[in-house]
Design an enzyme around this catalytic site. Structure first.
Site: not given
Ligand code: ARG
Length: 458
Positions: A24, A156, A278, A284, A291, A326
């Site tokens: 990650s 409306t 455009s 244009k 948009e 994330k």
């Molecule tokens: N990269 C992991 C996450 O975003 C961190 C936690 C990982 N924990 C684990 N027990 N492997 O969730």
């Protein structure tokens, strides 16, 4: 090099494809500052509780400062076998301090670490968006005095309904974005609870001080149940909802202004600095920013859906699925931030076209409801007045004239209670001045609202 999270229990190295699949660091590196802040607070707490010495704490804090600068400068090389930001920071510490670095993870797991980092990050991001919402509210407010005399049709069903003052429109958006702001601030209270010290899932047998780390990191307190905390992403999902609501408000506004800027409406000129051309049609001037504001809302709403589906089948407590939270959260914050950043100058810089608005303002019988209420004031039951004014409007439509061009005799033919005073409620200028109820577009109500917002927004 083998991953530090692979203990002696493993009988083989990990497959390289697994490292690639599980990493990650490619997206959570942006948590580095929060990760290091959390680690410093943790180290100080460990020292205060005698779990490391004060010399060890000092070395760890100094080294973490160096690692932060390295990450800031972008000079740390990321390695997928270290998976995430937590292990990159920890490994850099061990590279510098050896066994002292190996003590930092005492009474801590990446599970409480990621929750803490993410809470810190979301908190900061909420504060940035909150500031942008205020900027946008100020942009709407900045128009109110100049546009005060301009009357717009309120719609409306996208059909002309009743006349309102232009600032009544601007104040409507100020209200929407105020609710968005309040929603974010309310969400922030649930974000701002420390997860640190929950460790993996059940807490620690070591005598840690969760109160101290929470305080040092600016949290309002620490969470109550380790199982809940290890699994909880409500705070992030809630933030994603708040962002979806903001994006939805922006999208509706963008749609409205796209329409208003057409030749067909002719209400508004969007500043050319925020329009695009455009490649083939030289005439244009396109509202692409509006948009895309509307279009990017799809992503933000999609992210909320992604997050809800991500957690919907998870048993307690931490599951690696949660790592997938994330990218959608980052994307929603980034997208809404970018939309808000452009919305404020567009709102402040757009020009209403009063002549063009005025030219067709008497079309659409914006004063019909005002005439109906005139008759109600004279004692007619609402349903009768409604039916009767419908007949008057029908007659005016057949003749292709506004209500104010019907003669008093023609009006009296519908109801003899109508007298010369009816002139005071016909025509959009009179109709807009006839409102009295709180929250309406009555000029003195609108004036009060503008003044109140000036006080609130400074
Ligand atoms: N990269 C992991 C996450 O975003 C961190 C936690 C990982 N924990 C684990 N027990 N492997 O969730």
């Amino acid at each position: 090099m083998a991953s530090p999270s692979r203990s002696g229990v493993f009988d083989s190295a990990s497959d390289r494809r697994v490292e690639q699949f599980c990493e990650s660091i490619s997206f959570d590196s942006r948590l580095y500052e929060d990760d290091i802040r959390g680690s410093i607070a943790h180290a100080e707490m460990l020292a205060a509780r005698g779990l490391i010495s004060s010399e060890e704490r000092d070395q760890i804090v100094v080294a973490l400062g160096e690692i932060r600068r390295e990450l800031e400068a972008g000079s740390m090389e990321f390695r997928i076998e270290l998976e995430d930001i937590h292990m990159h920071v920890e490994q850099a510490l061990i590279d510098r301090l050896g066994d002292i670095g190996r003590k930092l993870h005492t009474a801590r797991s990446r599970n409480d670490q990621i929750s803490t980092d993410f809470r810190l990050w979301v908190r900061g991001a909420i504060d940035r968006i909150e500031g942008r919402l205020v900027d946008l509210q100020r942009a709407f407010l900045s128009r109110c005095d100049d546009d005060f005399e301009i009357i717009l049709p309120a719609y409306t069903h996208m059909q002309r309904a009743q006349p309102v003052l232009a600032p009544h429109y601007w104040l409507a958006y100020i209200e929407k974005f105020e609710r968005d702001r309040q929603r974010l601030l309310d969400c922030r209270r649930r974000v701002n609870q420390s997860a640190l010290g929950v460790a993996a899932v059940a807490g620690s047998t070591l005598d840690i001080d969760r109160e101290a780390t929470a305080r040092q990191l600016g949290f309002d307190g620490f969470t109550a149940n380790s199982l809940d905390t290890s699994s909880d992403r409500d705070f992030a999902i809630e933030a994603a909802f708040c962002l979806s609501m903001i994006a939805t408000h922006l999208s509706g506004w963008a749609e409205e202004w796209i329409l208003w800027s057409t030749v067909e409406f002719g209400f508004l000129k969007i500043p050319h600095a925020f329009c695009t051309g455009s490649s083939i049609m030289p005439q244009k001037v396109n509202p692409d920013v509006l948009e895309l504001t509307r279009g990017k809302t799809a992503r933000v709403i999609g992210n909320l859906q992604t997050l809800l589906v991500l957690v919907k089948g998870l048993p307690l407590a931490y599951n690696r699925d949660l790592q997938e939270d994330k990218p959608p959260v980052f994307d929603s914050f980034d997208t809404v931030d970018a939309c808000l950043e452009l919305a404020a100058p567009i709102v402040a810089g757009a020009e209403l076209r009063p002549e063009s608005i005025r030219a067709r303002l008497e079309e659409g019988y914006l004063d019909a409801t005002t005439l109906m209420e005139y008759l109600i004031r004279r004692g007619l039951p609402q349903r009768r007045a409604h039916h009767l004014v419908g007949g008057i409007v029908g007659e005016a439509m057949r003749r292709g004239v506004p209500l104010k061009e019907l003669t008093l005799e023609e009006l009296r033919a519908h109801d003899p209670q109508i007298d010369a005073s009816v002139a005071d409620v016909l025509g959009v200028d009179n109709a807009v001045r006839a409102f009295v109820s709180p929250g309406s577009s009555a000029p003195d109500q609108v004036r009060q609202q503008i003044d109140a917002w000036k006080t609130r927004l400074g």
